[in-house]
Scaffold this motif. Structure first.
Motif, PDB file in Angstrom:
ATOM      1  N   VAL A 235       0.804  -1.241  -0.069  1.00 40.32           N
ATOM      2  CA  VAL A 235       0.028  -0.191   0.090  1.00 40.32           C
ATOM      3  C   VAL A 235       0.682   1.234   0.112  1.00 40.32           C
ATOM      4  O   VAL A 235       0.554   2.325  -0.566  1.00 40.32           O
ATOM      5  N   ASN A 236       1.867   1.169   0.782  1.00 43.00           N
ATOM      6  CA  ASN A 236       3.016   2.364   0.554  1.00 43.00           C
ATOM      7  C   ASN A 236       3.572   2.728  -0.814  1.00 43.00           C
ATOM      8  O   ASN A 236       3.450   3.762  -1.472  1.00 43.00           O
ATOM      9  N   GLU A 237       3.686   1.535  -1.717  1.00 44.49           N
ATOM     10  CA  GLU A 237       3.892   1.729  -3.081  1.00 44.49           C
ATOM     11  C   GLU A 237       2.940   2.122  -3.932  1.00 44.49           C
ATOM     12  O   GLU A 237       2.918   3.190  -4.962  1.00 44.49           O
ATOM     13  N   LEU A 238       1.744   1.651  -3.606  1.00 45.33           N
ATOM     14  CA  LEU A 238       0.329   1.934  -4.244  1.00 45.33           C
ATOM     15  C   LEU A 238       0.176   3.494  -3.967  1.00 45.33           C
ATOM     16  O   LEU A 238      -0.233   4.249  -4.882  1.00 45.33           O
ATOM     17  N   LYS A 239       0.400   4.047  -2.750  1.00 51.19           N
ATOM     18  CA  LYS A 239       0.286   5.388  -2.411  1.00 51.19           C
ATOM     19  C   LYS A 239       0.945   6.331  -3.287  1.00 51.19           C
ATOM     20  O   LYS A 239       0.603   7.310  -3.945  1.00 51.19           O
ATOM     21  N   THR A 240       2.416   5.752  -3.514  1.00 51.19           N
ATOM     22  CA  THR A 240       3.153   6.812  -4.382  1.00 51.19           C
ATOM     23  C   THR A 240       2.886   6.841  -5.742  1.00 51.19           C
ATOM     24  O   THR A 240       2.767   7.979  -6.440  1.00 51.19           O
ATOM     25  N   VAL A 241       2.129   5.722  -6.441  1.00 47.56           N
ATOM     26  CA  VAL A 241       1.892   5.478  -7.552  1.00 47.56           C
ATOM     27  C   VAL A 241       0.329   6.544  -7.871  1.00 47.56           C
ATOM     28  O   VAL A 241       0.301   7.110  -8.787  1.00 47.56           O
ATOM     29  N   PHE A 242      -0.418   6.271  -6.968  1.00 47.38           N
ATOM     30  CA  PHE A 242      -1.883   7.026  -6.975  1.00 47.38           C
ATOM     31  C   PHE A 242      -1.587   8.314  -6.803  1.00 47.38           C
ATOM     32  O   PHE A 242      -2.513   9.255  -7.341  1.00 47.38           O
ATOM     33  N   GLU A 243      -0.674   8.781  -5.971  1.00 46.15           N
ATOM     34  CA  GLU A 243      -0.471  10.282  -5.818  1.00 46.15           C
ATOM     35  C   GLU A 243      -0.040  10.852  -7.087  1.00 46.15           C
ATOM     36  O   GLU A 243      -0.547  12.065  -7.500  1.00 46.15           O
ATOM     37  N   ALA A 244       0.833  10.169  -7.909  1.00 48.58           N
ATOM     38  CA  ALA A 244       1.267  10.758  -9.233  1.00 48.58           C
ATOM     39  C   ALA A 244       0.001  10.773 -10.279  1.00 48.58           C
ATOM     40  O   ALA A 244      -0.174  11.693 -10.975  1.00 48.58           O
ATOM     41  N   MET A 245      -0.846  10.224  -9.928  1.00 50.26           N
ATOM     42  CA  MET A 245      -2.383  10.173 -10.812  1.00 50.26           C
ATOM     43  C   MET A 245      -3.336  10.829 -10.276  1.00 50.26           C
ATOM     44  O   MET A 245      -4.449  11.078 -10.992  1.00 50.26           O
ATOM     45  N   GLY A 246      -3.181  11.553  -9.136  1.00 47.30           N
ATOM     46  CA  GLY A 246      -3.971  12.346  -8.657  1.00 47.30           C
ATOM     47  C   GLY A 246      -5.178  11.574  -7.814  1.00 47.30           C
ATOM     48  O   GLY A 246      -6.434  12.035  -7.592  1.00 47.30           O
ATOM     49  N   ILE A 247      -4.939  10.338  -7.295  1.00 47.16           N
ATOM     50  CA  ILE A 247      -5.940   9.519  -6.754  1.00 47.16           C
ATOM     51  C   ILE A 247      -5.571   9.377  -5.319  1.00 47.16           C
ATOM     52  O   ILE A 247      -4.442   9.275  -4.686  1.00 47.16           O
ATOM     53  N   ASP A 248      -6.534   9.514  -4.470  1.00 41.56           N
ATOM     54  CA  ASP A 248      -6.470   9.406  -2.990  1.00 41.56           C
ATOM     55  C   ASP A 248      -6.311   7.863  -2.412  1.00 41.56           C
ATOM     56  O   ASP A 248      -7.579   7.173  -2.524  1.00 41.56           O
ATOM     57  N   ILE A 249      -5.279   7.434  -2.136  1.00 40.18           N
ATOM     58  CA  ILE A 249      -4.999   5.951  -1.495  1.00 40.18           C
ATOM     59  C   ILE A 249      -5.996   5.635  -0.641  1.00 40.18           C
ATOM     60  O   ILE A 249      -6.575   4.528  -0.482  1.00 40.18           O
ATOM     61  N   GLY A 262     -11.972 -11.630   0.063  1.00 41.31           N
ATOM     62  CA  GLY A 262     -11.042 -11.655  -0.851  1.00 41.31           C
ATOM     63  C   GLY A 262      -9.969 -10.282  -0.681  1.00 41.31           C
ATOM     64  O   GLY A 262      -9.213 -10.068  -1.614  1.00 41.31           O
ATOM     65  N   TYR A 263     -10.314  -9.449   0.127  1.00 40.41           N
ATOM     66  CA  TYR A 263      -9.553  -8.532   0.457  1.00 40.41           C
ATOM     67  C   TYR A 263      -9.484  -8.014   1.890  1.00 40.41           C
ATOM     68  O   TYR A 263     -10.335  -7.985   2.670  1.00 40.41           O
ATOM     69  N   MET A 264      -8.364  -7.505   2.400  1.00 41.19           N
ATOM     70  CA  MET A 264      -7.878  -7.243   3.707  1.00 41.19           C
ATOM     71  C   MET A 264      -7.174  -5.738   3.587  1.00 41.19           C
ATOM     72  O   MET A 264      -6.163  -5.786   3.061  1.00 41.19           O
ATOM     73  N   PRO A 265      -7.815  -5.027   4.277  1.00 41.06           N
ATOM     74  CA  PRO A 265      -7.267  -3.555   4.390  1.00 41.06           C
ATOM     75  C   PRO A 265      -5.606  -3.431   4.900  1.00 41.06           C
ATOM     76  O   PRO A 265      -5.731  -3.740   6.340  1.00 41.06           O
ATOM     77  N   PHE A 266      -5.110  -2.866   4.514  1.00 41.39           N
ATOM     78  CA  PHE A 266      -3.580  -2.493   5.161  1.00 41.39           C
ATOM     79  C   PHE A 266      -3.692  -0.823   4.796  1.00 41.39           C
ATOM     80  O   PHE A 266      -4.137  -0.469   3.829  1.00 41.39           O
ATOM     81  N   TYR A 267      -2.792   0.037   5.811  1.00 40.22           N
ATOM     82  CA  TYR A 267      -2.789   1.302   5.685  1.00 40.22           C
ATOM     83  C   TYR A 267      -1.421   1.679   5.144  1.00 40.22           C
ATOM     84  O   TYR A 267      -0.429   1.344   5.924  1.00 40.22           O
ATOM     85  N   PRO A 268      -0.983   2.750   4.567  1.00 40.26           N
ATOM     86  CA  PRO A 268       0.133   3.399   4.179  1.00 40.26           C
ATOM     87  C   PRO A 268       0.485   4.315   5.422  1.00 40.26           C
ATOM     88  O   PRO A 268      -0.164   4.426   6.454  1.00 40.26           O
ATOM     89  N   ILE A 298      10.562 -10.275   0.548  1.00 42.10           N
ATOM     90  CA  ILE A 298      10.777  -9.567   1.891  1.00 42.10           C
ATOM     91  C   ILE A 298      11.713  -8.555   1.757  1.00 42.10           C
ATOM     92  O   ILE A 298      11.593  -7.420   2.229  1.00 42.10           O
ATOM     93  N   GLU A 299      12.837  -8.451   0.975  1.00 43.89           N
ATOM     94  CA  GLU A 299      13.795  -7.727   0.882  1.00 43.89           C
ATOM     95  C   GLU A 299      13.214  -6.196   0.167  1.00 43.89           C
ATOM     96  O   GLU A 299      13.545  -5.398   0.499  1.00 43.89           O
ATOM     97  N   LEU A 300      12.312  -6.502  -1.165  1.00 42.97           N
ATOM     98  CA  LEU A 300      11.721  -5.517  -1.779  1.00 42.97           C
ATOM     99  C   LEU A 300      10.637  -4.718  -0.828  1.00 42.97           C
ATOM    100  O   LEU A 300      10.611  -3.376  -0.716  1.00 42.97           O
ATOM    101  N   ALA A 301      10.019  -5.431   0.133  1.00 46.32           N
ATOM    102  CA  ALA A 301       9.045  -4.799   0.905  1.00 46.32           C
ATOM    103  C   ALA A 301      10.132  -3.799   2.036  1.00 46.32           C
ATOM    104  O   ALA A 301       9.646  -2.777   2.340  1.00 46.32           O
ATOM    105  N   GLY A 302      11.159  -4.368   2.561  1.00 45.31           N
ATOM    106  CA  GLY A 302      12.006  -3.887   3.149  1.00 45.31           C
ATOM    107  C   GLY A 302      12.464  -2.366   2.635  1.00 45.31           C
ATOM    108  O   GLY A 302      12.404  -1.220   3.100  1.00 45.31           O
ATOM    109  N   GLU A 303      12.920  -2.503   1.409  1.00 47.84           N
ATOM    110  CA  GLU A 303      13.522  -1.471   0.897  1.00 47.84           C
ATOM    111  C   GLU A 303      12.372  -0.166   0.725  1.00 47.84           C
ATOM    112  O   GLU A 303      12.461   0.853   0.646  1.00 47.84           O
ATOM    113  N   ILE A 304      10.894  -0.793   0.119  1.00 48.35           N
ATOM    114  CA  ILE A 304      10.079   0.235   0.163  1.00 48.35           C
ATOM    115  C   ILE A 304       9.722   0.942   1.335  1.00 48.35           C
ATOM    116  O   ILE A 304       9.543   1.996   1.586  1.00 48.35           O
ATOM    117  N   ASN A 305       9.473   0.116   2.432  1.00 49.09           N
ATOM    118  CA  ASN A 305       9.067   0.607   3.874  1.00 49.09           C
ATOM    119  C   ASN A 305      10.349   1.384   4.232  1.00 49.09           C
ATOM    120  O   ASN A 305      10.008   2.657   4.841  1.00 49.09           O
TER     121      ASN A 305
END
Length: 443
Positions: A235-249, A262-268, A298-305
């Motif tokens: 969701v942190n990555e989605l936030k940065t992508v949606f910011e660029a598109m003008g969309i509120d995560i 089929g969906y569980m909410p996590f928050y940036p 795991i390593e990619l998640a660590g880099e993003i966070n």
């Protein structure tokens, strides 16, 4: 005499005459020690910090999950005491290890506290004791690190002395679950130890979940925290992508979570904090190298966070420039929330510390307001911040921007909305409360 040692231990657990020792009286150890005492066992807490012992003897709890009244009641009843003298371990029938497991500067597991603690136990080890590791670690630690230290005493591990692992599952600030109501994963090194583990924890918590091996139990804890780390990174990555598109995560998540399956909410957020989620995944990453198995998620998640504080400071600098025509290097910023999560005083691995550092590296001035943290204590990574104190909101007028990093409930957000020239909201707290201000930027 393994049968008699085991039988005596089980008997003492069953009739509550077993003496329990808890090593490490922090966010995990103190609540556990009090929970054990409240079930009728006599408990001795051990810690290398004399300050904690002084507080306990005075009936003052330094952990929000344990009230002063509860602590004093167990102490006054003679069921709980605390000491820095590890010689008392010899009298304990059950010894639970709740010490930190940090990472080194190279992000490798640091088992120093576990090793030193086990060495202290080994000096007093005797037949008929159950030794339990609760510290989060990589699969194999109990059998490959703890067991050899105890076995070096010459006592038969599994026959005279029993060894187990039960991962802590504390969630500071969670008022819906406590130490005794959270299901407890337990495992023993051998059948006799497994039986002792199940007997002891069943006497303390509402539900015990046995698993086949200590390595499995160690893996359970890592899996729980890796699950959260990866999904928060997503969701942190989605936030940065949606910011660029003008969309509120935040609007996206609120709508998505209406799907009943089929969906569980996590928050940036501004980054990860606490002892578990920023650290534990790397224990598995490190161990996986032994098997030549990459842990790319795991390593990619660590880099993003890990990159989120820098992203937030970038958004802050941009907002100051666009909305106030002011450079970050000439700005004073008030960070709301030093703790890593809402409604607790825990600042371990808090992204707010990194935010302060990054703002000041760019020439800005950063202060904090936190109703749960009066002063920044000594930390391993941010020694220069030690001693800084929480700024009252009455001084809001002196700041160019407010950055909400932790959304504590007991903060006057209405006052901030009215008086702050610019607000950077990383927790969507103003929208959730229906508050409007001059300039509120979601980040």
């Amino acid at each position: 005499m393994s049968t008699s040692s085991h039988a005596v231990l089980l008997s003492r657990i069953a009739d509550r005459t077993a003496h329990a020792g808890v090593i490490g009286l922090g966010y995990v150890g103190l609540p556990l020690a009090i929970a054990i005492a409240r079930k009728g066992f006599t408990v001795t807490g051990f810690d290398i910090d004399p300050g904690k012992i002084v507080a306990i003897e005075a009936g003052r709890s330094y952990i929000e999950a344990v009230g002063d009244d509860v602590l004093s009641a167990e102490r006054d009843a003679g069921r709980f005491s605390a000491t820095v003298d590890f010689d008392g371990l010899a009298a304990c029938d059950v010894i639970v290890i709740c010490v930190p497991t940090p990472l080194t500067r190279h992000r490798d597991p640091d088992l120093t506290y576990i090793v030193k603690t086990c060495q202290e136990i080994a000096l007093r080890l005797r037949s008929g004791q159950l030794v339990v590791l609760e510290s989060t670690t990589y699969p194999g630690t109990t059998t490959d690190v703890v067991r050899p230290i105890l076995a070096a005493t010459g006592l038969d591990i599994g026959g005279e002395v029993f060894l187990g692992f039960s991962p802590e599952r504390e969630d500071p600030g969670n008022r819906d679950f406590s130490t005794t109501s959270i299901p407890k994963i337990v495992a023993g090194d051998g059948d006799a130890a497994a039986e002792a583990m199940e007997a002891f924890y069943s006497a303390v918590v509402e539900r015990v979940v046995p698993v086949s091996t200590t390595a499995t139990a160690e893996a359970v804890k890592l899996t729980e925290n890796i699950f959260r780390a990866v999904n928060i990174a997503l969701v942190n990555e989605l936030k940065t992508v949606f910011e660029a598109m003008g969309i509120d995560i935040w609007e996206v998540i609120d709508a998505a979570k209406t799907k009943p399956f089929g969906y569980m909410p996590f928050y940036p957020g501004p980054g990860l904090g606490g002892h578990c989620i920023p650290i534990d995944p790397f224990y598995l990453t490190w161990k996986s190298r032994e098997y030549d198995m990459p842990t790319r998620f795991i390593e990619l998640a660590g880099e993003i966070n890990s990159a989120m504080p820098k992203h937030i400071v970038g958004r802050l600098a941009e907002a100051l420039d666009i909305h106030l025509g002011k450079a970050l290097s000439r700005s004073r910023v008030l960070i709301i929330g030093l703790a890593y999560k809402k409604n607790v005083p825990d600042i371990r691995e808090s992204p707010s510390l990194k935010l302060i550092e990054l703002i000041e590296e760019r020439g800005g001035s950063a202060s904090f307001h936190d109703p749960h943290v009066d002063e920044i204590p000594r930390t391993r990574e941010y020694l220069s911040l030690k001693g800084r104190r929480s700024v009252p909101l009455s001084e809001l007028a002196g700041f160019d921007a407010v950055l909400v990093a932790t959304d504590h409930d007991d903060v006057d957000y209405a006052l901030i909305a009215q008086q702050a020239p610019l607000i950077i909201d990383t927790r969507n707290v103003f929208a959730r409360r229906g508050l409007q201000g001059g300039l509120i930027v979601k980040a």
